[in-house]
Design a protein around this motif. Sequence first.
Motif, short mmCIF file in Angstrom:
data_model
loop_
_atom_site.label_atom_id
_atom_site.label_comp_id
_atom_site.label_asym_id
_atom_site.label_seq_id
_atom_site.Cartn_x
_atom_site.Cartn_y
_atom_site.Cartn_z
N THR A 255 12.13 -21.65 6.95
CA THR A 255 12.88 -22.87 6.65
C THR A 255 13.91 -23.13 7.73
N SER B 217 11.26 -28.47 4.57
CA SER B 217 10.95 -27.08 4.23
C SER B 217 11.81 -26.58 3.08
N GLY C 65 10.89 -29.58 0.03
CA GLY C 65 9.48 -29.91 -0.17
C GLY C 65 9.15 -31.24 0.46
N SER D 127 8.15 -25.38 -0.98
CA SER D 127 9.54 -25.47 -0.53
C SER D 127 10.26 -24.14 -0.71
#
Length: 146
Positions: free
Chosen positions: A90, A99, A102, A110
């Motif tokens: 992320t 990330s 979502g 996510s």
Amino acid sequence: MDILANQKGAVLNKILEWIMIGTAFLVPIFFLPFTLNTINLSKQFLLYFAVAVMVFLWLVIQFATKKLTFHKTIFDIPVLVLWGVYLLSTIFSSEPQESFFGGANIFTYSFLFHTALTLLYFLLVQITAGGKKSLNKICPAISSSL
């Protein structure tokens, strides 16, 4: 005073068990008709809400009994490593917001979702570590959700 704290902890622990069972039972059948993605998004909202309530309740139990107990299993490190990989992916993603929260129609990949699942795992370990009784209640609810 310790007896009263232990009684409060036992009652709150039962409530926590039943929230876990209810979550495992409701996730497969729960949907919100007013969301754009009626299947995935509503189930994730339920999961986020239930995990937040369970974490809060678990912390209240720890404060009520005035002792912090944390049960460990052999799966803790692999789960934390996987969560760390999601965190790193992320952070170094070309789209960090996507990330983290979502995509437009895909929310299951996510970081927030995987964090909720990681917390759910650790809560399940903490609840079931108290004895086999709670595991016997939770396992049928989880298997019925499959």
